[in-house]
Design a protein around this motif. Structure first.
Motif, PDB file in Angstrom:
ATOM      1  N   ASP A   1       0.677  -1.164  -0.047  1.00  0.00           N
ATOM      2  CA  ASP A   1       0.480  -0.041  -0.366  1.00  0.00           C
ATOM      3  C   ASP A   1       1.073   1.756  -0.060  1.00  0.00           C
ATOM      4  OD1 ASP A   1      -2.801  -1.457   0.653  1.00  0.00           O
ATOM      5  OD2 ASP A   1      -2.256  -1.694   2.680  1.00  0.00           O
ATOM      6  N   VAL A   2       2.031   1.084  -0.001  1.00  0.00           N
ATOM      7  CA  VAL A   2       2.624   2.111   0.178  1.00  0.00           C
ATOM      8  C   VAL A   2       2.541   2.896  -1.602  1.00  0.00           C
ATOM      9  CG1 VAL A   2       5.601   3.073   0.766  1.00  0.00           C
ATOM     10  CG2 VAL A   2       4.389   1.658   1.893  1.00  0.00           C
ATOM     11  N   ASP A   3       3.089   4.201  -1.521  1.00  0.00           N
ATOM     12  CA  ASP A   3       3.670   4.555  -2.662  1.00  0.00           C
ATOM     13  C   ASP A   3       4.542   5.432  -3.280  1.00  0.00           C
ATOM     14  OD1 ASP A   3      -0.021   4.624  -3.344  1.00  0.00           O
ATOM     15  OD2 ASP A   3       0.188   6.475  -1.438  1.00  0.00           O
ATOM     16  N   GLY A   4       5.712   5.736  -1.821  1.00  0.00           N
ATOM     17  CA  GLY A   4       6.832   6.247  -1.583  1.00  0.00           C
ATOM     18  C   GLY A   4       7.699   5.899  -1.104  1.00  0.00           C
ATOM     19  N   ILE A   5       8.764   5.674  -1.524  1.00  0.00           N
ATOM     20  CA  ILE A   5      10.230   4.778  -0.454  1.00  0.00           C
ATOM     21  C   ILE A   5      11.201   6.406  -0.443  1.00  0.00           C
ATOM     22  CG2 ILE A   5      11.518   3.653   0.284  1.00  0.00           C
ATOM     23  CD1 ILE A   5       9.753   1.543  -0.541  1.00  0.00           C
ATOM     24  N   PHE A   6      10.981   7.529   0.503  1.00  0.00           N
ATOM     25  CA  PHE A   6      12.552   8.572   0.146  1.00  0.00           C
ATOM     26  C   PHE A   6      14.098   7.496   1.077  1.00  0.00           C
ATOM     27  CE2 PHE A   6       7.808  10.075  -0.800  1.00  0.00           C
ATOM     28  CZ  PHE A   6       8.381  10.301  -1.138  1.00  0.00           C
TER      29      PHE A   6
ATOM     30  N   LEU B   1      10.906  -4.557   0.236  1.00  0.00           N
ATOM     31  CA  LEU B   1       9.413  -5.107   0.498  1.00  0.00           C
ATOM     32  C   LEU B   1       8.477  -5.369  -0.411  1.00  0.00           C
ATOM     33  CD1 LEU B   1       9.961  -1.518   2.108  1.00  0.00           C
ATOM     34  CD2 LEU B   1       9.610  -3.590   3.240  1.00  0.00           C
ATOM     35  N   GLN B   2       8.520  -5.848  -1.571  1.00  0.00           N
ATOM     36  CA  GLN B   2       7.668  -6.467  -2.503  1.00  0.00           C
ATOM     37  C   GLN B   2       6.943  -5.195  -3.393  1.00  0.00           C
ATOM     38  OE1 GLN B   2       6.543 -10.209  -2.050  1.00  0.00           O
ATOM     39  NE2 GLN B   2       8.635 -10.718  -2.667  1.00  0.00           N
ATOM     40  N   THR B   3       7.588  -3.766  -3.276  1.00  0.00           N
ATOM     41  CA  THR B   3       5.777  -2.773  -3.943  1.00  0.00           C
ATOM     42  C   THR B   3       6.387  -2.173  -4.967  1.00  0.00           C
ATOM     43  OG1 THR B   3       5.598  -0.986  -2.594  1.00  0.00           O
ATOM     44  CG2 THR B   3       7.356  -1.349  -2.261  1.00  0.00           C
ATOM     45  N   ASP B   4       5.804  -1.121  -5.337  1.00  0.00           N
ATOM     46  CA  ASP B   4       5.920  -1.038  -7.073  1.00  0.00           C
ATOM     47  C   ASP B   4       6.211   0.376  -6.440  1.00  0.00           C
ATOM     48  OD1 ASP B   4       4.421  -0.373  -6.440  1.00  0.00           O
ATOM     49  OD2 ASP B   4       2.713  -1.103  -8.124  1.00  0.00           O
ATOM     50  N   ALA B   5       6.220   1.295  -5.489  1.00  0.00           N
ATOM     51  CA  ALA B   5       6.591   2.328  -4.620  1.00  0.00           C
ATOM     52  C   ALA B   5       7.075   2.894  -5.457  1.00  0.00           C
ATOM     53  CB  ALA B   5       6.383   2.417  -3.115  1.00  0.00           C
ATOM     54  N   ALA B   6       7.387   4.147  -6.133  1.00  0.00           N
ATOM     55  CA  ALA B   6       8.455   5.092  -6.319  1.00  0.00           C
ATOM     56  C   ALA B   6       9.490   5.017  -5.445  1.00  0.00           C
ATOM     57  CB  ALA B   6       7.612   6.714  -6.529  1.00  0.00           C
ATOM     58  N   ALA B   7      10.912   5.038  -5.488  1.00  0.00           N
ATOM     59  CA  ALA B   7      11.753   4.581  -4.806  1.00  0.00           C
ATOM     60  C   ALA B   7      12.431   5.969  -5.903  1.00  0.00           C
ATOM     61  CB  ALA B   7      12.535   3.817  -5.518  1.00  0.00           C
ATOM     62  N   ILE B   8      13.083   7.096  -4.164  1.00  0.00           N
ATOM     63  CA  ILE B   8      13.738   7.815  -4.401  1.00  0.00           C
ATOM     64  C   ILE B   8      14.927   7.823  -3.589  1.00  0.00           C
ATOM     65  CG2 ILE B   8      14.108  10.744  -3.842  1.00  0.00           C
ATOM     66  CD1 ILE B   8      10.516  10.668  -5.508  1.00  0.00           C
TER      67      ILE B   8
ATOM     68  N   TYR C   1       5.736  15.497  -1.392  1.00  0.00           N
ATOM     69  CA  TYR C   1       5.013  14.392  -2.390  1.00  0.00           C
ATOM     70  C   TYR C   1       3.889  13.906  -1.943  1.00  0.00           C
ATOM     71  CZ  TYR C   1       8.927  12.715  -5.413  1.00  0.00           C
ATOM     72  OH  TYR C   1       9.792  13.382  -6.746  1.00  0.00           O
ATOM     73  N   HIS C   2       3.723  14.483  -0.659  1.00  0.00           N
ATOM     74  CA  HIS C   2       2.172  13.906   0.275  1.00  0.00           C
ATOM     75  C   HIS C   2       1.061  15.748   0.008  1.00  0.00           C
ATOM     76  CE1 HIS C   2       2.631  10.265   2.807  1.00  0.00           C
ATOM     77  NE2 HIS C   2       3.356  10.662   2.713  1.00  0.00           N
ATOM     78  N   SER C   3       1.846  16.526  -0.164  1.00  0.00           N
ATOM     79  CA  SER C   3       1.213  17.335  -0.051  1.00  0.00           C
ATOM     80  C   SER C   3       0.356  17.969  -1.867  1.00  0.00           C
ATOM     81  CB  SER C   3       2.051  19.153  -0.725  1.00  0.00           C
ATOM     82  OG  SER C   3       2.900  18.972  -1.345  1.00  0.00           O
ATOM     83  N   ALA C   4       0.815  16.714  -2.842  1.00  0.00           N
ATOM     84  CA  ALA C   4       0.723  16.394  -4.532  1.00  0.00           C
ATOM     85  C   ALA C   4       0.257  14.803  -4.475  1.00  0.00           C
ATOM     86  CB  ALA C   4       1.686  16.670  -4.494  1.00  0.00           C
ATOM     87  N   GLY C   5      -0.785  14.580  -3.292  1.00  0.00           N
ATOM     88  CA  GLY C   5      -1.406  13.036  -3.649  1.00  0.00           C
ATOM     89  C   GLY C   5      -0.237  12.314  -3.111  1.00  0.00           C
ATOM     90  N   CYS C   6       0.826  12.049  -2.852  1.00  0.00           N
ATOM     91  CA  CYS C   6       1.252  10.825  -1.830  1.00  0.00           C
ATOM     92  C   CYS C   6       0.295  10.490  -0.854  1.00  0.00           C
ATOM     93  CB  CYS C   6       2.366  11.401  -1.997  1.00  0.00           C
ATOM     94  SG  CYS C   6       3.463   9.411  -1.401  1.00  0.00           S
ATOM     95  N   ARG C   7      -0.425   8.965  -0.869  1.00  0.00           N
ATOM     96  CA  ARG C   7      -1.185   9.045   0.545  1.00  0.00           C
ATOM     97  C   ARG C   7       0.017   7.981   1.558  1.00  0.00           C
ATOM     98  NH1 ARG C   7      -4.555   4.959   2.758  1.00  0.00           N
ATOM     99  NH2 ARG C   7      -3.822   3.539   1.362  1.00  0.00           N
ATOM    100  N   ILE C   8       0.672   7.714   1.169  1.00  0.00           N
ATOM    101  CA  ILE C   8       1.610   6.877   2.351  1.00  0.00           C
ATOM    102  C   ILE C   8       3.215   6.648   1.804  1.00  0.00           C
ATOM    103  CG2 ILE C   8       1.917   4.418   3.384  1.00  0.00           C
ATOM    104  CD1 ILE C   8      -1.105   3.938   2.986  1.00  0.00           C
TER     105      ILE C   8
END
Length: 352
Positions: free
Chosen positions: A97-102, A123-130, A149-156
């Motif tokens: 359920d993760v959208d982004g990894i920073f 973690l077997q996620t297709d989250a954005a990886a930055i 990124y959360h201000s622009a739509g990232c949820r988790i």
């Protein structure tokens, strides 16, 4: 640069990971362990010859222990994975359920490969990886970037910082060996209406010039034919650089306080990048609050680079909860200076 607030972000999970978690208790080093590792079995005689006080790390730095991955296959990726998995478990959130990894580190395991993507694959996620690279300010910059990124739509999202500085220690460099430890910290951020005012209350970021010899590892990448092993080890900073670094800490503090006087009015704690006990205390003093979590973290784990501010946030919450307190609604500030020289000051309003 001044960042506007990004509210409605809850920290749902927080965790740290240490070398001893992956390698066992022997990876947690006392001062005596460090002396033996760096100087050999006759370290006591060598300290006497150098007129070096065996209690110097505790007395001058505020460091008594630290964890090392030195000489093992465990690196920043493995520590980042351990911290992220624990933080997800704490949050009760599935990695899918993760959208982004920073992810931030000053000590990557590979030159070109992204630590965030390796974490995502594990973690077997297709989250954005930055990946975020900003020296000692990297962990705070990763948190600020995630908030944007959360201000622009990232949820988790997962924000993680990991360091394995022990792998970059020069032979016979007692001072840095006593100072630096390895570790990682991770936060799981969730945008939700229930978070209310929680989230990024503001941040200031910038860079400064410097002269002299810095801590920074000087070796070029990729290594040239004439490169030496010593080029890829921490340096001993000289007085010129240390003085400039101290000035930059003061300037960062002033910039944060001038930018956000209202947000800092109800400050609960300062949780800076911790290098020495005196540096942490001096950083906190102008804000009129304590930095107990950072000082305790430094004593137990040493200077853990860009992971330090995030780890201090974890330690602050753990201490509040163990004391029967509650961090909901608290405001904390953090500052970091490093990397020759990047600096960041950040204010976060806690949810729980």
């Amino acid at each position: 640069m001044k960042l506007n607030p990004v509210r409605g972000i809850a920290i749902k999970g927080m965790a740290t990971a240490w070398p001893e978690d992956l390698l066992g208790p022997a990876a947690h080093m006392s001062d005596d362990d460090v002396y033996a590792a760096i100087l050999g079995d006759n370290w006591r005689r060598q300290l006497t010859e150098r007129q070096w006080d065996a209690e110097r790390a505790k007395n001058e730095l505020g460091v008594g222990q630290r964890g090392w991955t030195r000489g093992t296959p465990v690196g920043s990726v493995e520590l980042a994975i351990a911290a992220a998995e624990k933080a997800l478990s704490d949050a009760g959130i599935d990695a899918a359920d993760v959208d982004g990894i920073f992810a931030a580190t000053c000590s990557p395991s590979y030159i070109t490969s992204t630590i965030a993507a390796r974490l995502a694959r594990h973690l077997q996620t297709d989250a954005a990886a930055i990946d975020i690279r900003a020296g000692g300010a990297g962990g705070l910059n990763a948190l600020a970037t995630a908030a944007l990124y959360h201000s622009a739509g990232c949820r988790i999202s997962i924000v993680v910082a990991a360091e394995v500085s022990s792998k970059y220690l020069a032979a016979h460099d007692i001072a840095n060996a006593l100072l630096f430890g390895d570790g990682a910290a991770a936060l799981v951020l969730v945008s939700e209406p229930a978070a209310g005012e929680a989230g990024l209350a503001g941040a200031v970021l910038g860079n400064s010039d410097w002269q002299g010899t810095a801590f920074t590892v000087p070796g070029i990448l990729p290594p040239a034919a004439e490169s030496k092993v010593e080029d890829y080890r921490f340096q001993k900073p000289d007085a010129i650089y240390r003085e400039r670094l101290a000035d930059c800490w003061t300037e960062t503090s002033i910039a944060l306080r001038e930018a956000y006087p209202h947000e800092l009015a109800g400050l609960s704690a300062v949780l800076p990048y911790a290098i020495t006990r005196d540096q942490v205390s001096q950083c906190a003093a102008p804000f009129g609050v304590g930095a107990d979590a950072s000082i305790a973290l430094l004593a137990e784990h040493g200077c853990i680079g860009c992971a330090s501010p995030l780890a201090a946030m974890v330690a602050h919450r753990q201490k509040r909860r163990s004391d029967g307190g509650y961090v909901a609604g608290e405001t904390v500030a953090s500052l970091a200076v490093g990397g020759g020289i990047s600096w960041t000051g950040l204010i976060w309003r806690m949810n729980s």
